[in-house]
Design an enzyme around this catalytic site. Structure first.
Site, mmCIF file in Angstrom:
data_model
loop_
_atom_site.group_PDB
_atom_site.id
_atom_site.type_symbol
_atom_site.label_atom_id
_atom_site.label_comp_id
_atom_site.label_asym_id
_atom_site.label_seq_id
_atom_site.Cartn_x
_atom_site.Cartn_y
_atom_site.Cartn_z
ATOM 1 N N GLY A 12 17.079 -14.833 -39.961
ATOM 2 C CA GLY A 12 17.169 -13.926 -38.820
ATOM 3 C C GLY A 12 18.480 -13.181 -38.701
ATOM 4 C CB ILE A 93 0.347 -9.500 -45.524
ATOM 5 C CG1 ILE A 93 1.261 -9.714 -46.731
ATOM 6 C CG2 ILE A 93 -0.282 -8.107 -45.491
ATOM 7 C CD1 ILE A 93 2.143 -8.572 -47.121
ATOM 8 C CG HIS A 110 10.960 -3.579 -48.711
ATOM 9 N ND1 HIS A 110 10.294 -4.770 -48.933
ATOM 10 C CD2 HIS A 110 11.270 -3.090 -49.940
ATOM 11 C CE1 HIS A 110 10.195 -4.978 -50.238
ATOM 12 N NE2 HIS A 110 10.785 -3.975 -50.872
#
Ligand code: GAR
Length: 209
Positions: A12, A93, A110
C-alpha cells in the site's frame, strides 16, 4: 467532495502517497473514505486504520466465483457511497459488471509505460523483470481508466523513468515507484475527481435549462 475507495493487495505505498497528498492538500477534490484489500493482513490495511479510514478485507478465496467476489466489493462501494475507485496495487481482475458500473470512475496504476509490459500476468516485479529482459532504456508508470480489457483502458497519465545499466528488478521497481507512481497517482486522482465534479455540475446546469 467525492468519496474515494482505494483497493489494494499488499504494502500500500501508493495508498500512502494518496494519504500524504490528502494531508498536504494536494488531493482536495475527493477524500479517501474506504480501503479494501483482497488479501488478509495486507499492510495497506494498517496504513488505512492509522489514518482513521474504514479498512476491510474481501478475500477472493471466501467466494465461490469471481462474480460473487465482485458483488461483495460492489456492495461495500455502495454502502460507503463511493464515487471513484482507485486500484492501487490491487492484483485481482474485476469482471465486466463492476467495471461497467464504474465506467470512467475506476482507475488503475500500472508500473510500466502501457502498452509495454501489461495485461494478463504482468504485475509487480514481473513487469520490471520483463522490461530488463527486453533491454528497454526507458520505462515508467501509467494511470488509466479500467475497462473490460486488462490494462487496456484509456490512458490518463504517464511518467517515464530511465533504466540504469546495473538495475535489478528490485532497484527498478523502487525507482519507478519513487519517481513515477507516488508522484503521479495523487495528481491523476485529483484530475479525475475534478473531471467527475465538472461533469456533475454540467449535468445539473443542463437539467435546470
Ligand atoms: C505497484 O508498483 C503497482 O504499480 C503494482 O503493484 C505495486 C503495488 O505496490 N501494480 C500492478 O502491477 C498492477 N498490474 P503498493 O502496494 O506498495 O502500492
Amino acid at each position: 467532495m467525492l468519496n474515494i475507495a482505494v483497493l489494494i493487495s499488499g504494502s500500500g505505498t501508493n495508498l500512502q502517497a494518496l494519504l500524504n497528498a490528502q494531508k498536504e492538500g494536494r488531493l482536495k477534490a475527493g477524500a479517501i473514505r474506504l480501503v479494501i484489500s483482497d488479501r488478509p493482513g495486507a499492510y495497506g490495511l494498517t496504513r488505512a486504520q492509522e489514518n482513521g479510514i474504514p479498512a476491510l478485507t474481501i478475500n477472493r478465496k471466501d467466494y465461490k466465483d469471481s462474480g460473487e467476489f465482485d458483488k461483495a466489493i460492489s456492495e461495500q462501494l455502495h454502502t460507503h457511497n463511493i464515487h471513484l475507485v482507485v486500484l492501487a496495487g490491487f492484483l485481482s481482475i474485476l469482471g465486466e459488471t463492476i467495471v461497467r458500473e464504474y465506467d470512467h470512475r475506476m482507475i488503475n496504476i500500472h508500473p510500466s509505460l502501457i502498452p509495454s509490459f501489461c495485461g494478463d500476468g504482468y504485475y509487480g516485479l514481473r513487469v520490471h523483470r520483463a522490461a530488463l529482459e527486453k533491454g528497454v532504456k526507458v520505462t515508467g508508470a501509467t494511470v488509466h481508466y479500467v475497462s473490460e480489457v486488462a490494462d487496456g483502458g484509456q490512458i490518463i497519465m504517464q511518467q517515464p523513468v530511465f533504466v540504469k545499466e546495473d538495475d535489478t528488478p528490485e532497484s527498478l521497481q523502487k525507482r519507478v515507484m519513487e519517481e513515477a507512481e507516488w508522484v503521479m497517482l495523487p495528481k491523476a486522482v485529483e484530475q479525475v475527481c475534478t473531471a467527475i465534479n465538472n461533469d456533475k455540475e454540467r449535468q445539473v446546469e443542463n437539467e435546470s435549462l
